[in-house]
Design an enzyme around this catalytic site. Structure first.
Site, PDB file in Angstrom:
ATOM      1  N   ASP A  90       0.882  -1.167   0.000  1.00  0.00           N
ATOM      2  CA  ASP A  90       0.000   0.000   0.000  1.00  0.00           C
ATOM      3  C   ASP A  90       0.920   1.218   0.000  1.00  0.00           C
ATOM      4  O   ASP A  90       1.541   1.533   1.011  1.00  0.00           O
ATOM      5  CB  ASP A  90      -0.893  -0.030   1.254  1.00  0.00           C
ATOM      6  CG  ASP A  90      -1.705   1.258   1.420  1.00  0.00           C
ATOM      7  OD1 ASP A  90      -1.666   2.130   0.515  1.00  0.00           O
ATOM      8  OD2 ASP A  90      -2.373   1.392   2.461  1.00  0.00           O
ATOM      9  N   GLU A 150      -7.202   0.437  -4.577  1.00  0.00           N
ATOM     10  CA  GLU A 150      -7.236   0.339  -3.121  1.00  0.00           C
ATOM     11  C   GLU A 150      -8.577  -0.201  -2.588  1.00  0.00           C
ATOM     12  O   GLU A 150      -8.581  -1.090  -1.736  1.00  0.00           O
ATOM     13  CB  GLU A 150      -6.891   1.700  -2.505  1.00  0.00           C
ATOM     14  CG  GLU A 150      -5.410   2.036  -2.703  1.00  0.00           C
ATOM     15  CD  GLU A 150      -5.063   3.502  -2.509  1.00  0.00           C
ATOM     16  OE1 GLU A 150      -5.935   4.272  -2.043  1.00  0.00           O
ATOM     17  OE2 GLU A 150      -3.921   3.875  -2.824  1.00  0.00           O
ATOM     18  N   ASP A 153     -12.752   5.691   2.161  1.00  0.00           N
ATOM     19  CA  ASP A 153     -11.330   5.769   2.518  1.00  0.00           C
ATOM     20  C   ASP A 153     -10.926   7.206   2.839  1.00  0.00           C
ATOM     21  O   ASP A 153     -10.784   8.041   1.949  1.00  0.00           O
ATOM     22  CB  ASP A 153     -10.493   5.215   1.354  1.00  0.00           C
ATOM     23  CG  ASP A 153      -8.990   5.171   1.680  1.00  0.00           C
ATOM     24  OD1 ASP A 153      -8.565   5.781   2.681  1.00  0.00           O
ATOM     25  OD2 ASP A 153      -8.257   4.533   0.919  1.00  0.00           O
TER      26      ASP A 153
END
Ligand code: ADP
Ligand code: MG
Length: 628
Positions: free
Chosen positions: A23, A192, A225
């Site tokens: 990530d 993501e 997010d």
């Protein structure tokens, strides 16, 4: 991870061909793998540390580069040489980011100022050195690779890297290049939110029992997010192990930093510290972040600064940040609208990013969707864990999952008058393919310029140019006769391949769309500089070559046409044509581009009328034939 073998010499477990999930965050980055024994995803960390590596880079006077936790302290002591949020610069031009440049403590410049670079991708200046966003991201990836190798005690060369769903081609390719520069073979770039959903096991084979005679029901998932400096919401659909991103929305300048800033401004106004306000802001910002985190589990934060007691209640904090959270809810509304869904149709809400720990954020998101949240997996780790699961799928260990994403922006071609002709509208599912037929607008036109753009505006000049190439060698035909089929193919990585084919002759050309810069390792940099130095000459030379090719083809076709249709053309037409052909031939010998173009036009003007007449006769003959 493909194989695990036992090293006979040491008796230790040795992992071969390990594939890590990374990530690469704006604020924090981390690495995860599937644990060889538990088979569950785990974030990598040194014993006593957190798995998070701050995405911060410090450039020391002595040329020393520090990345991560250690670099973070320099944000206050040496801000001009400390780079944060480099991810926001990925694939961006100076123009894209200049309105936010004031907020940065480091210097950003456009490529033009640095290197007379025409494509003007933004660079960061540290001392005398210029770094591109790819360079900076590669430094973070190098650090992650180094740490992972230290923890795993094995070389790490293969990775899956996550990117926000809204990243465009240039940004995805830049991420891939950064990996390459860091010595990583980037096997896949995944979104993501898709990774986060994988980490929650949505769509995983274990969740969809087979053979029960019942088809598994489709699930709609909203992934919210809120990170350090960015916010995005993605709506996914998962059914039978197939992931599909229905829509995405967000704001690349909205995140935890804004919560800290709101608290800082409140304190500055409330306590009126004397002296250097900039310095107060810097220190209070760190204190504000501390307060924010503390208030996740407590009602009152108290501290002292410059001898003054500073405090913040949860209630006041909520009041300060409410407008920011409301903005994110607005994005959620837009994402649902784009997906054509109502809140009640969302089955699961997945919370991602450190800032979703804030109780007010949870409350407002839960209220908006009218549902409980999925927040049991650590929001800092969830994306990396999902990337590790995807790595495992690529290693061939899980085969029941397939990933589908969407294009963040429309993709199309430039057509007559600088208009954008969209082939793939935004939010098209990928992998995908689309094609359309085009034709020439000039008689004998031997080449066709194919310019690929990305964006939502009607005129290509307002969109971003991704690539341009020429389909050459189209056999001379009257205008409108050639059939050029242009197809767009986006592979599973979100990389676009454009193919052009003239259907009558079969000539074909294709191009893989790369962003408009070379790899910024030394070689790439040099190539770029060379091409810039010679750009003017090159352009001139190319234009001449193209004009000559077109002229030569026109001469050939005209000659052939006259031979074939001699009886259908008048003697006057033949002599005018032969004069124009001689003039064109002469201009070719003189190597004069403008003259060649003028003479080509002239020959076209002379031959067009009889070419059309002959074509019409051919058509009516064919029609007459039909009647019989
Ligand atoms: P990114 O994905 O942008 O790299 P992260 O998901 O790592 O960002 O989130 C970082 C943000 O999360 C920072 O703004 C940090 O202050 C915030 N954060 C971390 N822990 C907490 C907490 N307990 N409460 C509120 N915010 C937090
Ligand atoms: Mg993140």
């Amino acid at each position: 991870m493909a194989k695990i073998a036992i090293n006979i010499a040491t008796g230790s477990l040795q992992q071969e061909e390990i594939i890590v999930g990374i990530d690469l965050g704006t604020t924090n980055s981390l690495v995860a793998i599937i644990h060889p024994e538990s088979k569950r995803p785990v974030a990598l960390k040194e014993h006593d540390k957190r798995p998070l590596v701050p995405s911060v880079i410090h450039f020391g006077d002595n040329g020393q580069i520090t990345v991560g936790e250690e670099a973070k302290q320099y944000l206050v002591t040496d801000p001009a040489n400390t780079i944060f949020s480099a991810k926001r610069l990925m694939g961006k031009t100076y123009h894209d980011v200049k309105s936010n440049a004031g907020a940065l403590a480091y210097k950003i410049i456009d490529g033009a100022a640095a290197t007379a670079n025409e494509n003007k991708l933004v660079k960061v200046q540290v001392g005398e050195t210029f770094y591109s966003a790819v360079d900076l991201s590669s430094l973070i990836l190098k650090e992650l690779k180094k740490q992972a190798e230290h923890i795993l005690k094995t070389p790490v060369t293969k990775a899956v890297i996550t990117v926000p769903a809204y990243f465009n081609d240039a940004q995805r390719q830049a991420t891939r290049d950064a990996g390459k520069l860091a010595g990583l073979d980037v096997l896949r770039i995944i979104n993501e939110p898709t990774a986060a959903s994988l980490a929650y096991g949505f769509g995983a084979p274990s969740n969809s029992p087979k053979g029960g005679g019942q088809a598994t029901t489709a699930k709609t998932i909203a992934v919210y997010d809120l990170g350090g400096g960015t916010f995005d919401i993605s709506i996914l659909n998962i059914s039978d192990g197939i992931f599909e991103v229905l829509s995405t929305h967000g704001d690349t300048y909205l995140g935890g930093d804004d919560l800290d800033a709101a608290v800082t401004e409140y304190w500055i106004g409330e306590y009126k510290f004397a002296g250097d306000e900039l310095k107060h802001r810097q220190v209070l910002r760190l204190k504000a972040e501390e307060a924010k985190k503390y208030l996740t589990a407590n009602e009152l934060f108290e501290s002292v600064y410059e001898g003054v007691p500073v405090s913040l209640t949860r209630e006041k904090f909520n009041e300060l940040i409410k407008p920011i959270v409301e903005k994110t809810i607005g994005s959620c509304r837009n994402a649902l609208k784009d997906a054509g869904l109502k809140t009640a149709e969302v089955d699961e809400i997945v919370m991602v990013g450190g800032s979703t720990r804030v109780p007010l954020v949870k409350k407002m998101v839960s209220e908006f969707f009218g549902k409980n949240l999925n927040d049991t997996v650590d929001p800092d780790e969830v994306v990396a864990l999902g990337a590790a699961i995807q790595a495992d799928i690529l290693a061939g260990n899980t085969t029941n999952l397939l990933l589908l994403d969407v294009t963040p922006l429309s993709l199309g071609l430039e057509t007559m008058g600088g208009l954008m002709d969209v082939l793939l509208p935004r939010n098209s599912k990928i992998p995908t393919r689309a094609s359309r037929q085009y034709t020439t607008y000039k008689d004998g036109q031997g080449s066709m310029k194919i310019a690929v753009y990305q964006g939502e505006r009607d005129m290509v000049k307002d969109n971003r140019r991704l690539a341009e190439f020429n389909l050459t060698g189209i056999p001379g035909m009257p205008a409108g006769m050639p059939k050029v089929e242009i197809s767009f193919l986006i592979n599973a990585d979100g990389i676009l391949v454009v193919n052009a084919k003239e259907l009558r002759s079969g000539i074909e050309q294709s191009i893989e769309v790369k962003p408009q810069y070379g790899l910024t390792d030394e070689e790439g940099e040099k190539m770029l500089l060379d091409s810039m130095e010679h750009a003017k000459e090159d352009i001139g030379r190319r234009a001449l070559t193209e004009a000559k090719t077109e002229a030569e083809q026109l001469l050939q076709t005209t000659e052939k046409f006259l031979q074939k249709n001699f009886t259908l053309v008048t003697p006057d037409e033949v002599s005018a044509t032969s004069l124009a052909m001689q003039a064109l031939q002469l201009s070719l010998e003189l190597n004069d581009k403008n003259l060649i173009q003028t003479k080509t036009e002239e020959l076209n003007d002379i031959s067009r009328p009889y070419a059309e007449r002959v074509m019409d006769q051919a058509v009516s003959k064919a029609m007459a034939g039909k009647k019989i």
